[in-house]
Design a protein around this motif. Sequence first.
Motif, mmCIF file in Angstrom:
data_model
loop_
_atom_site.group_PDB
_atom_site.id
_atom_site.type_symbol
_atom_site.label_atom_id
_atom_site.label_comp_id
_atom_site.label_asym_id
_atom_site.label_seq_id
_atom_site.Cartn_x
_atom_site.Cartn_y
_atom_site.Cartn_z
ATOM 1 N N ALA A 11 -39.151 -55.579 -28.136
ATOM 2 C CA ALA A 11 -40.571 -55.242 -27.988
ATOM 3 C C ALA A 11 -40.802 -54.680 -26.592
ATOM 4 O O ALA A 11 -40.266 -55.193 -25.608
ATOM 5 C CB ALA A 11 -41.431 -56.482 -28.200
ATOM 6 N N GLU A 12 -41.620 -53.622 -26.506
ATOM 7 C CA GLU A 12 -41.869 -52.963 -25.227
ATOM 8 C C GLU A 12 -43.328 -52.544 -25.110
ATOM 9 O O GLU A 12 -43.922 -52.046 -26.073
ATOM 10 C CB GLU A 12 -40.966 -51.732 -25.089
ATOM 11 C CG GLU A 12 -41.130 -50.995 -23.770
ATOM 12 C CD GLU A 12 -40.121 -49.881 -23.579
ATOM 13 O OE1 GLU A 12 -40.380 -48.964 -22.771
ATOM 14 O OE2 GLU A 12 -39.058 -49.910 -24.237
ATOM 15 N N VAL A 13 -43.909 -52.759 -23.925
ATOM 16 C CA VAL A 13 -45.279 -52.332 -23.666
ATOM 17 C C VAL A 13 -45.318 -50.808 -23.613
ATOM 18 O O VAL A 13 -44.631 -50.189 -22.793
ATOM 19 C CB VAL A 13 -45.802 -52.919 -22.340
ATOM 20 C CG1 VAL A 13 -47.213 -52.405 -22.058
ATOM 21 C CG2 VAL A 13 -45.793 -54.438 -22.382
ATOM 22 N N LYS A 14 -46.110 -50.210 -24.474
ATOM 23 C CA LYS A 14 -46.186 -48.761 -24.538
ATOM 24 C C LYS A 14 -46.896 -48.193 -23.309
ATOM 25 O O LYS A 14 -47.954 -48.670 -22.914
ATOM 26 C CB LYS A 14 -46.933 -48.326 -25.801
ATOM 27 C CG LYS A 14 -47.042 -46.814 -25.964
ATOM 28 C CD LYS A 14 -47.789 -46.465 -27.230
ATOM 29 C CE LYS A 14 -47.953 -44.956 -27.370
ATOM 30 N NZ LYS A 14 -48.702 -44.604 -28.602
ATOM 31 N N GLY A 15 -46.297 -47.178 -22.696
ATOM 32 C CA GLY A 15 -46.955 -46.420 -21.641
ATOM 33 C C GLY A 15 -46.834 -46.975 -20.242
ATOM 34 O O GLY A 15 -47.376 -46.394 -19.306
ATOM 35 N N TYR A 16 -46.129 -48.121 -20.080
ATOM 36 C CA TYR A 16 -46.034 -48.714 -18.744
ATOM 37 C C TYR A 16 -44.657 -48.473 -18.136
ATOM 38 O O TYR A 16 -43.637 -48.627 -18.809
ATOM 39 C CB TYR A 16 -46.305 -50.211 -18.790
ATOM 40 C CG TYR A 16 -46.401 -50.826 -17.414
ATOM 41 C CD1 TYR A 16 -47.562 -50.711 -16.664
ATOM 42 C CD2 TYR A 16 -45.306 -51.487 -16.842
ATOM 43 C CE1 TYR A 16 -47.650 -51.249 -15.385
ATOM 44 C CE2 TYR A 16 -45.390 -52.030 -15.573
ATOM 45 C CZ TYR A 16 -46.560 -51.899 -14.846
ATOM 46 O OH TYR A 16 -46.642 -52.408 -13.584
#
Length: 242
Positions: A11-16
């Motif tokens: 899972a990865e925070v989008k746009g950061y």
Amino acid sequence: MASCSIYQLNAEVKGYKPRMWRRFQVSEDITLARLAYIIMTLFEMRANHLFDFEIRINLNKSKLIKELGRKNIEIPRKSLLKIIKIGLPDSQTNELDESIYDFNIFEVKMKQLITPDMPKIKFRYDFGDNWEINVKLEKIIIDEVLSKKGLPRVLKGKGYGIIEDCGGVDGLKSIAEAYSEKSGEEYENYCEWLLDDDIDLVSFDIEDMNNRLKKIPRIYEKLYEDGIYPTEKEIELIERNY
């Protein structure tokens, strides 16, 4: 001991940037709601907002919806886009807004919608700040030794997580920049607001997070599903006052 089918997810925070991500494992038979509580814990989300999932499918939406149990429903042609939305029912009426969502998040199992053929799903939290977490199935493991009691568990990750009500990705970037400089009006304002003069948004403590995963998802389950608010002790745990 019975074998346990394990989903290994990334899972990865989008746009950061720099990337903020987690590799973790869960039992295959959890609901999407349970997956949401785990993701929220992994990224420091404190259960103050609504959330949902969205998945792009590679087959007929009408057929999939009927296969998963919604057989007596008219599906408008404009809704036959290859996107499935899974959300929370209204907290007062317990009814799902079917003009927005295809499924109740409490009723759908993760393995029904995340599969090797459809390995990607998007988690959204706080529709104002609009946090998006891209989740991908890496592999399914059949483990003859591991008990479900050992799940969920995080294997690796980078970055602290989000900060509630900061303005989303752009706000988090501003906070990271201010704390890296450790001076100036913006830094002082953030220190006053967050009651902390030394926030580290880069580090990630796996041991601590695995301890949190044993407790916090259950707190969030009681809140969203039973309307039971956290105790003072539970709030201290969520807010890391330990």
